[in-house]
Design an enzyme around this catalytic site. Sequence first.
Site, PDB file in Angstrom:
ATOM      1  N   ARG A  19      13.410  14.716  53.974  1.00 23.01           N
ATOM      2  CA  ARG A  19      14.805  14.441  53.594  1.00 23.01           C
ATOM      3  C   ARG A  19      14.905  13.258  52.631  1.00 23.01           C
ATOM      4  NH1 ARG A  19      17.298  14.843  59.536  1.00 23.01           N
ATOM      5  NH2 ARG A  19      17.081  17.085  59.875  1.00 23.01           N
ATOM      6  N   ARG A  23      21.512  11.538  52.051  1.00 23.55           N
ATOM      7  CA  ARG A  23      22.726  10.719  52.060  1.00 23.55           C
ATOM      8  C   ARG A  23      22.489   9.221  52.085  1.00 23.55           C
ATOM      9  NH1 ARG A  23      25.839  13.229  56.995  1.00 23.55           N
ATOM     10  NH2 ARG A  23      23.710  13.786  57.599  1.00 23.55           N
ATOM     11  N   ARG A  32      26.426  14.910  45.247  1.00 25.81           N
ATOM     12  CA  ARG A  32      27.003  15.866  46.203  1.00 25.81           C
ATOM     13  C   ARG A  32      28.522  15.931  46.050  1.00 25.81           C
ATOM     14  NH1 ARG A  32      25.856  16.742  52.669  1.00 25.81           N
ATOM     15  NH2 ARG A  32      27.743  17.936  53.088  1.00 25.81           N
ATOM     16  N   ASP A  69      18.014  24.321  51.941  1.00 26.57           N
ATOM     17  CA  ASP A  69      18.264  24.272  53.382  1.00 26.57           C
ATOM     18  C   ASP A  69      17.588  25.466  54.031  1.00 26.57           C
ATOM     19  OD1 ASP A  69      20.162  22.792  55.473  1.00 26.57           O
ATOM     20  OD2 ASP A  69      20.175  24.929  55.952  1.00 26.57           O
ATOM     21  N   TYR A 146      18.971  29.399  65.185  1.00 27.09           N
ATOM     22  CA  TYR A 146      20.293  29.299  64.574  1.00 27.09           C
ATOM     23  C   TYR A 146      20.949  30.672  64.433  1.00 27.09           C
ATOM     24  CZ  TYR A 146      19.294  24.433  63.380  1.00 27.09           C
ATOM     25  OH  TYR A 146      19.001  23.086  63.444  1.00 27.09           O
TER      26      TYR A 146
END
Length: 337
Positions: A19, A23, A32, A69, A146
Amino acid sequence: MLRALRGETMAVPPVWMMRQAGRYLPEYRATRAKAGGFLDLCYDPELAAEVTLQPIRRFGFDAAILFADILLVPQALGLDLRFAEGEGPRLSTVTSAAEVARLKPGDAIHETLAPVYETVRRVAAALPAETALIGFAGAPWTVATYMVAGRGTPDQAPARRMAWADPEGFDALVERITEATIEYLAAQVAAGAEVVKLFDSWAGALPGPLLERYAVAPARRIAGALKARFPGLPVIGFPRGAGAGYAGFAAATGVDAVALDASVDPAWAAREVQPRTCVQGNLDPILLVVGGSALERATRACVEAFAGGPHVFNLGHGITPDADPRNVDAMLRAIRI
């Protein structure tokens, strides 16, 4: 990076972070915001390439990892996918063999995922020659968790329940994801990825009897298929939470490196895992929030623990949004002194 993955012991280990485009970086947040939604960013090759390259420009890591992703594959197989602000991903669900049969074939994903391949091409063209490009996908078990639950869950109980109650249906789901993952990663390599990584972030939720069936066997099949198409391609496996199962994972799957989560004792891994394969990891990500002497000591301890064999320095999981970029600089100084 490539030399370490081929088994060479380096005086200074190559380093990148899971990652690393994220952020915690103000430039990522700005990009973003420009993109709009998270999926808009994933499917915009210009902006996705930009955020992939941002940490390379800022920190000079030895590898870039594609910005995407793991849930793009289930979307390409036909599921609805959205990211709710503050809630994470939401998908339509697959809970029976009949619903698996309605998914698209594994080789029918490329039209949806074509923008991702264009991102790979753009990044490959822009990277410095000494910086490797990593493509990635979620491992079938983790992606399946998921798809069955429609969201992340604390213990992956919905997927475990389906695996026990309807093994034929769950096998069919894992098979479809495996086929799609091979196609997806092969297309990334064809576009310019030099390494691929399989993220099995929920491997630790698998009970022992199912670990071989749903974590090891699919990883073995994916690695073998990719290496048949692209001889010499390095593959990194990350069976997060596998515990003692890390020791035999590389031999059982054919991967070239095993990424270790932060719970793994480096001394144990240096003794039980590293003699068989390159290891990647495994600094606790919270140290990039804490910083200071604790970060420096832990970084040096990790480097020293793995100094006797092939090692790619990384975190035990992804860097967190509250990490301080100045602490990343401090970590790199401690690695490269």
